[in-house]
Design a protein around this motif. Structure first.
Motif, PDB file in Angstrom:
ATOM      1  N   THR A  82       0.967  -1.243  -0.114  1.00 29.22           N
ATOM      2  CA  THR A  82       0.114   0.049   0.017  1.00 29.22           C
ATOM      3  C   THR A  82       1.091   0.998   0.013  1.00 29.22           C
ATOM      4  O   THR A  82       1.534   1.501   1.047  1.00 29.22           O
ATOM      5  N   PRO A  83       0.960   2.045  -1.018  1.00 30.75           N
ATOM      6  CA  PRO A  83       1.664   3.133  -1.212  1.00 30.75           C
ATOM      7  C   PRO A  83       1.148   4.256  -0.021  1.00 30.75           C
ATOM      8  O   PRO A  83       0.023   4.625  -0.247  1.00 30.75           O
ATOM      9  N   LEU A  84       2.018   4.643   0.817  1.00 33.33           N
ATOM     10  CA  LEU A  84       1.617   5.515   1.799  1.00 33.33           C
ATOM     11  C   LEU A  84       2.330   7.090   1.443  1.00 33.33           C
ATOM     12  O   LEU A  84       1.769   8.071   1.685  1.00 33.33           O
ATOM     13  N   LEU A  85       3.520   7.095   0.883  1.00 32.94           N
ATOM     14  CA  LEU A  85       4.116   8.256   0.417  1.00 32.94           C
ATOM     15  C   LEU A  85       4.560   8.203  -0.687  1.00 32.94           C
ATOM     16  O   LEU A  85       5.054   7.409  -1.443  1.00 32.94           O
ATOM     17  N   VAL A  86       4.189   9.403  -1.522  1.00 33.39           N
ATOM     18  CA  VAL A  86       4.625   9.341  -2.973  1.00 33.39           C
ATOM     19  C   VAL A  86       5.061  10.693  -3.244  1.00 33.39           C
ATOM     20  O   VAL A  86       4.728  11.819  -2.710  1.00 33.39           O
ATOM     21  N   ALA A  87       5.543  10.790  -4.508  1.00 36.01           N
ATOM     22  CA  ALA A  87       6.394  12.181  -4.802  1.00 36.01           C
ATOM     23  C   ALA A  87       5.155  13.080  -5.380  1.00 36.01           C
ATOM     24  O   ALA A  87       3.856  12.201  -6.113  1.00 36.01           O
ATOM     25  N   THR A  88       5.352  14.254  -5.685  1.00 35.64           N
ATOM     26  CA  THR A  88       4.225  15.184  -5.933  1.00 35.64           C
ATOM     27  C   THR A  88       3.930  14.806  -7.597  1.00 35.64           C
ATOM     28  O   THR A  88       4.588  14.518  -8.216  1.00 35.64           O
ATOM     29  N   GLY A  89       2.724  14.780  -7.602  1.00 34.82           N
ATOM     30  CA  GLY A  89       1.855  14.497  -9.111  1.00 34.82           C
ATOM     31  C   GLY A  89       1.676  13.027  -8.990  1.00 34.82           C
ATOM     32  O   GLY A  89       0.782  12.586 -10.077  1.00 34.82           O
TER      33      GLY A  89
END
Length: 95
Positions: A82-89
């Motif tokens: 589960t992605p929790l932290l992602v780059a802007t966009g």
């Protein structure tokens, strides 16, 4: 979301015979946004895909149609996360 690693189980010259069909397979999945990213491992021992959120059974069914798997030249390993932290966009990838 899933990370799929591909490991070649045959010599590269045998894998290369199926590379065009495998590329077509990947392009179709990416065009339908079922896979988001696909690329080669370094060194060239296989590949890596990021697959969209879907039931694990659906991903298993998709992976079973990989020309590399059908020809017996590669295997897949799947990790669901589960992605929790992602780059802007890339906020739409957050779970």
């Amino acid at each position: 979301m899933f990370v799929v690693t591909v490991t070649y189980t045959a010599a590269l010259d045998e894998v290369d015979q199926w590379r065009p069909a495998h590329g077509d397979w990947l392009n179709d999945l990416i065009s339908r946004r079922l896979f988001l990213v696909a690329g080669r491992r370094v060194p060239l021992t296989g590949g890596v895909y990021f697959a969209s959120e879907m039931p694990a059974e659906e991903l298993d069914s998709i992976l079973a149609t990989d020309p590399y798997v059908l020809r017996g030249v590669a295997t897949h390993s799947v990790v669901e996360f589960t992605p929790l932290l992602v780059a802007t966009g890339l906020e739409s990838l957050k779970g």
